[in-house]
Design an enzyme around this catalytic site. Structure first.
Site, PDB file in Angstrom:
ATOM      1  N   ASP A  13       0.816  -1.222   0.000  1.00 56.33           N
ATOM      2  CA  ASP A  13       0.000   0.000   0.000  1.00 56.33           C
ATOM      3  C   ASP A  13       0.850   1.273   0.000  1.00 56.33           C
ATOM      4  O   ASP A  13       0.442   2.309   0.536  1.00 56.33           O
ATOM      5  CB  ASP A  13      -0.976   0.025   1.201  1.00 56.33           C
ATOM      6  CG  ASP A  13      -1.773  -1.261   1.289  1.00 56.33           C
ATOM      7  OD1 ASP A  13      -2.264  -1.695   0.238  1.00 56.33           O
ATOM      8  OD2 ASP A  13      -1.874  -1.834   2.380  1.00 56.33           O
ATOM      9  N   LYS A  16       2.133   1.958  -5.246  1.00 55.08           N
ATOM     10  CA  LYS A  16       2.820   1.439  -6.446  1.00 55.08           C
ATOM     11  C   LYS A  16       2.015   1.674  -7.718  1.00 55.08           C
ATOM     12  O   LYS A  16       2.566   2.074  -8.740  1.00 55.08           O
ATOM     13  CB  LYS A  16       3.095  -0.067  -6.295  1.00 55.08           C
ATOM     14  CG  LYS A  16       4.109  -0.383  -5.204  1.00 55.08           C
ATOM     15  CD  LYS A  16       4.262  -1.864  -5.003  1.00 55.08           C
ATOM     16  CE  LYS A  16       3.074  -2.518  -4.348  1.00 55.08           C
ATOM     17  NZ  LYS A  16       2.854  -2.165  -2.926  1.00 55.08           N
ATOM     18  N   GLY A  40      -4.092  -4.574  -4.393  1.00 58.07           N
ATOM     19  CA  GLY A  40      -5.092  -3.606  -4.852  1.00 58.07           C
ATOM     20  C   GLY A  40      -4.342  -2.343  -5.222  1.00 58.07           C
ATOM     21  O   GLY A  40      -3.995  -1.555  -4.361  1.00 58.07           O
ATOM     22  N   HIS A  41      -4.022  -2.203  -6.488  1.00 61.54           N
ATOM     23  CA  HIS A  41      -3.235  -1.043  -6.922  1.00 61.54           C
ATOM     24  C   HIS A  41      -4.176   0.070  -7.380  1.00 61.54           C
ATOM     25  O   HIS A  41      -4.879  -0.068  -8.370  1.00 61.54           O
ATOM     26  CB  HIS A  41      -2.257  -1.464  -8.039  1.00 61.54           C
ATOM     27  CG  HIS A  41      -1.180  -2.374  -7.522  1.00 61.54           C
ATOM     28  ND1 HIS A  41      -0.213  -2.935  -8.311  1.00 61.54           N
ATOM     29  CD2 HIS A  41      -0.920  -2.810  -6.268  1.00 61.54           C
ATOM     30  CE1 HIS A  41       0.596  -3.668  -7.551  1.00 61.54           C
ATOM     31  NE2 HIS A  41       0.174  -3.613  -6.318  1.00 61.54           N
ATOM     32  N   GLN A 223       2.383  -6.109  -3.015  1.00 60.09           N
ATOM     33  CA  GLN A 223       2.628  -6.149  -1.566  1.00 60.09           C
ATOM     34  C   GLN A 223       3.892  -5.324  -1.257  1.00 60.09           C
ATOM     35  O   GLN A 223       4.137  -4.343  -1.934  1.00 60.09           O
ATOM     36  CB  GLN A 223       2.742  -7.591  -1.045  1.00 60.09           C
ATOM     37  CG  GLN A 223       1.424  -8.361  -1.060  1.00 60.09           C
ATOM     38  CD  GLN A 223       1.064  -8.910  -2.420  1.00 60.09           C
ATOM     39  OE1 GLN A 223       1.878  -9.589  -3.039  1.00 60.09           O
ATOM     40  NE2 GLN A 223      -0.121  -8.653  -2.873  1.00 60.09           N
TER      41      GLN A 223
HETATM   42  P1  IMP Z   1      -2.454 -12.881   1.807  1.00 55.07           P
HETATM   43  O1  IMP Z   1      -1.343 -12.555   0.877  1.00 55.07           O
HETATM   44  O2  IMP Z   1      -3.802 -12.498   1.277  1.00 55.07           O
HETATM   45  O3  IMP Z   1      -2.420 -14.281   2.318  1.00 55.07           O
HETATM   46  O4  IMP Z   1      -2.263 -11.971   3.122  1.00 55.07           O
HETATM   47  C1  IMP Z   1      -1.120 -12.102   3.966  1.00 55.07           C
HETATM   48  C2  IMP Z   1      -0.816 -10.775   4.654  1.00 55.07           C
HETATM   49  O5  IMP Z   1      -0.364  -9.839   3.678  1.00 55.07           O
HETATM   50  C3  IMP Z   1      -2.020 -10.124   5.323  1.00 55.07           C
HETATM   51  O6  IMP Z   1      -1.571  -9.397   6.462  1.00 55.07           O
HETATM   52  C4  IMP Z   1      -2.529  -9.145   4.279  1.00 55.07           C
HETATM   53  O7  IMP Z   1      -3.243  -8.067   4.847  1.00 55.07           O
HETATM   54  C5  IMP Z   1      -1.220  -8.693   3.670  1.00 55.07           C
HETATM   55  N1  IMP Z   1      -1.360  -8.285   2.262  1.00 55.07           N
HETATM   56  C6  IMP Z   1      -1.514  -9.090   1.188  1.00 55.07           C
HETATM   57  N2  IMP Z   1      -1.574  -8.367   0.067  1.00 55.07           N
HETATM   58  C7  IMP Z   1      -1.439  -7.088   0.424  1.00 55.07           C
HETATM   59  C8  IMP Z   1      -1.383  -5.865  -0.313  1.00 55.07           C
HETATM   60  O8  IMP Z   1      -1.450  -5.824  -1.544  1.00 55.07           O
HETATM   61  N3  IMP Z   1      -1.241  -4.726   0.431  1.00 55.07           N
HETATM   62  C9  IMP Z   1      -1.101  -4.763   1.783  1.00 55.07           C
HETATM   63  N4  IMP Z   1      -1.132  -5.870   2.503  1.00 55.07           N
HETATM   64  C10 IMP Z   1      -1.295  -7.033   1.832  1.00 55.07           C
END
Ligand code: IMP
Length: 423
Positions: A13, A16, A40-41, A223
């Protein structure tokens, strides 16, 4: 030619999507190399907001080739929805402007259920996953059970799908999970048809040939570094390598093919989901950052946890990624604060350190330096010289402490809201 990389240096977040969109005019090809619809870009222009999950953020610029690499995991339902919502905005993705790797893995409907079941099973120690099926899909990939996009254009796909789904159902029974599937499976197969209408390619060959032909490529991370499966705040991480190394394996690039590494960080820190966060604010300043910065997850809508910028963590991310330039986002959110802080080092068991310990949960006391704030709205500023002196002092301090130049400062969500800094 070499591929430039743009990636997040915090817990995701960092902005990007917007910065890829800003930089896209300098590139002919934009690629995604890891993650999936957990991302979520967000991008904003002409007063409209767009959120991309799987598709590279170059799609809003004309004549760009977008490539989804082998390191990405794809949910056909979310992919098809994204294609449709872009179409509604007059952006037509087709075989000419979007290529997808045959080696990218598919997120099955049962992967989503397994994600939910695993989180429910963890109870109080849950990861806070986005529940998009990311972890179970990468588990099947490394467990050598996964289905890849190449399978959908080969005989025997249905058999493989059924066999893997049956295995998942056994696992779900083990978890005593009673979640409902509703009509997701039907939508999933509709999504498979949408994917089939695109060119599924050996993207590693395409990308290397494009570089041989002198094309400029930008690889867009998802991420952030502190969510990396190896170096993030394990186990509170995502299931892929979010760092520069992930771009090599997620696209099929040799190390000698990497050019500039552009690292993005917010002027403060946020985190969504569970896990350690040494500089987290549990007071009205944290609430100020959340409200002013609209810090709510782009994928899940969850409120993000907010805190001050963490220099030891930023230096760690710079080291792991080989960052050559820094991009700062959202200092406009700090406008109106009389003062704000930066964590310069940690104190662990009474000793000062710059190094991240094995676990960020280990008894860390962040040590802060205070900065004077500014009151004016900076979102309309486009020239570096017009920025408040207090922000320039903050920027100079970060550059001095990291040894890396800040080349762009983003001052608002719109694609126009950037200050480019001459090197
Ligand atoms: P997962 O990748 O959905 O399994 O989530 C694992 C961890 O990464 C959790 O704490 C999510 O909130 C965090 N996370 C996954 N994708 C994103 C992202 O694009 N932005 C921020 N946090 C993320």
């Amino acid at each position: 030619m070499k591929t430039d990389i743009l990636l997040g240096l915090q817990w995701g977040d960092e902005g990007k999507g917007k910065i890829v969109d800003v930089l896209a005019p300098d590139y002919e090809v934009i690629t995604r190399f890891q993650g999936g619809p957990n991302a979520g870009h967000s991008l904003e222009f002409k007063g409209k907001k767009f959120i991309l999950h799987t598709i590279p953020s170059g799609v809003f610029r004309k004549d760009k080739l977008n490539i989804i690499g082998n390191g990405v995991v794809i949910d056909p339902v979310i992919f098809a929805e994204e294609i449709q919502s872009l179409k509604n905005e007059g952006i037509e993705l087709n075989k000419e402007n979007l290529l997808i790797s045959t080696k990218a893995h598919l997120i099955l409907p049962t992967h989503r259920l397994l994600d939910a079941a695993s989180e429910a099973f963890k109870g109080g120690s849950k990861i806070g996953s986005t529940l998009k099926g990311i972890g179970p899909t990468y588990m099947d990939k490394t467990g050598r059970n996964g289905l890849r996009l190449g399978d959908i254009i080969r005989p025997g796909f249905m058999g493989k799908y059924k066999a893997l789904t049956l295995k998942h159902k056994d696992l779900l029974n083990m978890y005593h999970y009673k979640g409902e599937q509703d009509d997701y499976e039907k939508k999933w197969f509709d999504g498979i048809e949408v994917i089939r209408s695109f060119d599924l390619v050996e993207s590693e060959y395409r990308i290397n040939r494009l570089l041989d032909d002198g094309r400029n490529i930008l690889a867009e991370g998802a991420q952030g570094t502190l969510l990396d499966i190896d170096f993030g705040t394990y186990p509170y991480v995502t299931s892929s390598n979010t760092i520069t190394a992930g771009a090599l394996t997620g696209l099929g690039l040799a190390p000698s093919r990497i050019g500039h590494v552009k690292g993005i960080f917010k002027a403060y820190c946020t985190r969504v989901g569970s896990g350690p966060f040494p500089t987290e604010l549990h007071n009205e300043k944290g609430e100020f950052l959340r409200q002013k910065g609209h810090e709510y997850g782009a994928t899940t809508g969850r409120p993000r946890r907010c805190g001050w910028l963490d220099l030891p963590a930023l230096r760690y991310a710079i080291m792991l990624n080989g960052v050559t330039e820094l991009i700062m986002t959202k200092p406009d959110v700090l406008s109106g604060l009389e003062s704000f802080m930066i964590c310069t080092h940690y104190q662990i068991d009474g000793k000062n350190t710059n190094q991240l310990p094995y676990s960020l949960e280990d008894n860390i006391k962040p040590v802060y330096k205070s900065f004077k704030g500014w009151s004016q709205d900076i979102s309309g500023i486009r020239m570096y010289r017009d920025l408040p002196e207090e922000l320039k002092a903050y920027k100079n301090f970060i550059e001095k402490e990291t040894g890396i130049p800040i080349t762009i400062i983003s001052v608002g969500p719109d694609r126009e809201a950037v200050v480019m800094i001459e090197k």
